[in-house]
Write a protein that holds these residues in place. Sequence first.
Motif, PDB file in Angstrom:
ATOM      1  N   GLN A   1      46.368  16.944 -24.240  1.00 47.10           N
ATOM      2  CA  GLN A   1      45.331  17.392 -25.177  1.00 47.10           C
ATOM      3  C   GLN A   1      44.875  18.811 -24.846  1.00 47.10           C
ATOM      4  OE1 GLN A   1      42.296  14.419 -24.896  1.00 47.10           O
ATOM      5  NE2 GLN A   1      43.436  12.881 -26.105  1.00 47.10           N
ATOM      6  N   GLU A   2      44.684  19.038 -23.549  1.00 43.97           N
ATOM      7  CA  GLU A   2      44.260  20.366 -23.129  1.00 43.97           C
ATOM      8  C   GLU A   2      45.323  21.403 -23.486  1.00 43.97           C
ATOM      9  OE1 GLU A   2      42.903  22.678 -19.009  1.00 43.97           O
ATOM     10  OE2 GLU A   2      43.346  20.530 -19.016  1.00 43.97           O
ATOM     11  N   ASN A   3      46.589  21.025 -23.271  1.00 45.17           N
ATOM     12  CA  ASN A   3      47.670  21.940 -23.630  1.00 45.17           C
ATOM     13  C   ASN A   3      47.716  22.179 -25.134  1.00 45.17           C
ATOM     14  OD1 ASN A   3      48.449  22.111 -20.985  1.00 45.17           O
ATOM     15  ND2 ASN A   3      49.951  20.455 -21.122  1.00 45.17           N
ATOM     16  N   ALA A   4      47.453  21.077 -25.927  1.00 45.37           N
ATOM     17  CA  ALA A   4      47.432  21.220 -27.379  1.00 45.37           C
ATOM     18  C   ALA A   4      46.292  22.143 -27.825  1.00 45.37           C
ATOM     19  CB  ALA A   4      47.292  19.849 -28.040  1.00 45.37           C
TER      20      ALA A   4
ATOM     21  N   GLU B   1      48.318   8.380 -16.249  1.00 50.22           N
ATOM     22  CA  GLU B   1      48.620   8.431 -17.682  1.00 50.22           C
ATOM     23  C   GLU B   1      47.487   9.108 -18.449  1.00 50.22           C
ATOM     24  OE1 GLU B   1      50.787   7.964 -21.111  1.00 50.22           O
ATOM     25  OE2 GLU B   1      51.362   7.665 -19.013  1.00 50.22           O
ATOM     26  N   GLN B   2      46.232   8.725 -18.083  1.00 46.62           N
ATOM     27  CA  GLN B   2      45.082   9.363 -18.737  1.00 46.62           C
ATOM     28  C   GLN B   2      45.055  10.852 -18.435  1.00 46.62           C
ATOM     29  OE1 GLN B   2      41.743   7.147 -17.304  1.00 46.62           O
ATOM     30  NE2 GLN B   2      42.061   5.423 -18.737  1.00 46.62           N
ATOM     31  N   GLU B   3      45.330  11.167 -17.175  1.00 45.23           N
ATOM     32  CA  GLU B   3      45.350  12.572 -16.791  1.00 45.23           C
ATOM     33  C   GLU B   3      46.438  13.324 -17.567  1.00 45.23           C
ATOM     34  OE1 GLU B   3      45.806  15.319 -12.766  1.00 45.23           O
ATOM     35  OE2 GLU B   3      45.928  13.125 -12.651  1.00 45.23           O
TER      36      GLU B   3
ATOM     37  N   LEU C   1      47.891   0.381  -7.674  1.00 42.81           N
ATOM     38  CA  LEU C   1      48.984   1.199  -8.183  1.00 42.81           C
ATOM     39  C   LEU C   1      48.925   1.321  -9.700  1.00 42.81           C
ATOM     40  CD1 LEU C   1      51.935  -0.072  -5.956  1.00 42.81           C
ATOM     41  CD2 LEU C   1      50.918   2.202  -5.926  1.00 42.81           C
ATOM     42  N   ARG C   2      48.586   0.145 -10.358  1.00 41.22           N
ATOM     43  CA  ARG C   2      48.458   0.201 -11.819  1.00 41.22           C
ATOM     44  C   ARG C   2      47.322   1.120 -12.238  1.00 41.22           C
ATOM     45  NH1 ARG C   2      49.677  -5.350 -11.355  1.00 41.22           N
ATOM     46  NH2 ARG C   2      47.482  -5.891 -11.441  1.00 41.22           N
ATOM     47  N   GLU C   3      46.178   1.026 -11.467  1.00 42.19           N
ATOM     48  CA  GLU C   3      45.063   1.919 -11.770  1.00 42.19           C
ATOM     49  C   GLU C   3      45.470   3.370 -11.581  1.00 42.19           C
ATOM     50  OE1 GLU C   3      42.142   1.332 -13.028  1.00 42.19           O
ATOM     51  OE2 GLU C   3      42.512  -0.822 -13.209  1.00 42.19           O
ATOM     52  N   GLN C   4      46.190   3.615 -10.493  1.00 45.71           N
ATOM     53  CA  GLN C   4      46.650   4.986 -10.254  1.00 45.71           C
ATOM     54  C   GLN C   4      47.581   5.443 -11.375  1.00 45.71           C
ATOM     55  OE1 GLN C   4      48.441   4.903  -6.395  1.00 45.71           O
ATOM     56  NE2 GLN C   4      46.486   4.939  -5.294  1.00 45.71           N
TER      57      GLN C   4
END
Length: 769
Positions: A715-718, A707-709, A699-702
Amino acid sequence: MSIFIRLRPFIALIILIFCVDLLADPPMRVARLSATKGQISFLPAGEDTWAQALRNRPLITGDSLWNDINGNAMIQLGKANLCVGSNTALSLLNINDEIAQIQLSEGTVILVIDSRKEQRIEIDTPNLAFVAREKGYYRIKVDPKTQTTTVSLRNGIANVYGKTNSYIIKKNQSLQFNGMNLRYTPTKPAPFDGLNSWCNKNLPYHRESITLKYVAEDVVGYADLDRYGSWERIAEYGPVWTPSRVHKNWSPYQEGRWIWVDPWGWTWVGNEPWGFTPYHYGRWIYINNRWRWVPGPKKYRAVYAPALVVFISDEREKDISWIPLGPGEVYRPAYQVTEHYFYSINQNNTTVELSYVKSIYHRRETQIRYQNQAAIANFIAITASAFIESQQINKIHRKRVIKDQWRNAQIMSSPEVIPTATSVYGTRTTKIKPSTIINRPVIAVTQAPPPPVSFESKETLIKENRGKPLDEKEILKLQPATTTHNERKIEVISSTTPQDITSTPISMPEADKAQEKPAQEVQMREQEKAEQERALHEQEKTAAQDAQLREQEKTAQETAASQKQAKALEQEKTAQEIQMREQEKALEQERALREQEKTAQETATSQEQAKALEQEKTAQEIQMREQEKALEQERALREQAKAAQKALIREQEKALEQERALREQENAAQDAQLREQEKALEQERALREQENAAQEAQLREQEKAQEQERVLREQENAAQDAQLREQEKAQEQERVLREQKEAQIQAEKEAEEEAKKDEEAKNREQNEN
């Protein structure tokens, strides 16, 4: 025990005779067919012709259901719900205040129990008798091809009983049972399928119910009121419920039909999806041009009624109409009831003084002015034939009741019309029905009542009773002479103490886990952990108690055996000594008599006589020596018997010592087994903790991946925003350049025009010169 078994039939007969008056009252609760999907066939109690099932129909002892392909049905049993899958045949063996006993001949059911304080629920199958012990989520499947019954528990605890074995099944266990002696095989729980989905969609949510604030928990179907109406408080009546989504001229008891259900008689079946609770509990009142339902006191136990109305019969027009009872008005059942039942069905469904109820009970002819007469324009009348044929009221020709009709009309608790077989079914018959499925033999731990009497057997008496239901005594008279076309084959077994299943619980499939919320998973794991620790503690406690009991039993047996043997030897020795003393005393008396006889003979007879006496004396002495020798031999035999008895006692002591050693070995083995079980439980606990840790890490990895996603998306939106700003900037620059170019062109045009004007002026000047 054998005397009790021989006397059991007579005891049962005495109890039956003693309880005849108690049997006069009908059950205070019924089951309800609350939801249907697809083709559902229904067989009324005691009948042999299948019909289409009616939603909101009350289900009673003896009723049967058959779900065809793609058919689903839900039966409400108080705060328990039974979801019935496709290709499933079941019968209600017994429905009363204490038990809901169901025969499952084939197919699949899901039992969801939301409350511990419920009636006992037993499901009898060809392989076993299933008894739920607490609230939970249970699934039972009977497969006639493999002749097996599979029991799966998502939550809860249940007992299963066979002919020779019985077991306890717990949360997350799934077992397939073969035969009647409960040979079982652990299986994977059934996947989350269409039946689960349909069941969860149609289950009432009791915990979130607003209606539960105002009604008793055992009111059947109360959760429906949350979705189809609203609650408000009126000073005179307290909390009242008003239905929504009804037309302007709607009134209660107008959209549905009348059917005949024993032992109550004429019963209302409403078409509305919520049309069960407000028609069998509480009262209705017409306020501010709207109908509102007033529930009974929440503190009292709910009592089911077939329909809380009074009937109006106009003999001139041969029509029948009815009006709902208002708050505080006494319901007078058309069926025979005791005084206690009469009080309960009124006091538990409306606020009314007990003294008033008593006065009505003892004076049934009392005239009552009904509150809802003021709303007479809302009522309709139908013909007696339409009433008897159970036609849908909202689909037949009907006419409004007019005020003048009340003047000559007769108000009664039940219309004086005679029901027919059509009245029992309430709908048309169907060709879709099981053949012999419903007759398959099953086993049970509870003795079900005899099969219900068919309507045909009762019809003559009902006619003689002018259309009123028969009481229990009259039905019992018909019972011995009645044979049903669907004779039930139920073998009642004696219930043994259930044992724990030795197999390790199987975890739920991933498809099912996906249906649960994370918070529920954590709660379930915590409950499971606590349950295992409690089970381990109970095992240790039980083992210690068993060892103590075995030691006490062993000591008691040894003491009892020694005391019994010593007492027997002492009694035998005492008896022998007494016998020997008696014999010696008899010999001494005989010797004394002979001495006296000898003296008398010596003084009274001659020498020949003395010689004869001497010879006789010698013979007697020889005989006495023989007797003494025999006594000596008997004494020796007794000594040998005593020695043999002592040897037997030593052998018994030796056997007891060996048995003690064996028991100690058995206890040691059980202790070792318990230690192994503890070790296995500890390993299982560690594995589950690891699994929980792995799941938490996953769950933490997910969450980390999410969070990374999210960061990447930001970033992509920026980047996209920057690109859009660059594009806007370029467009702005292009616009400025375009405007500058256009201005330059305009300036050039203006310059050309000025030059042209100057040239024209110059030419004019030259011409003038």
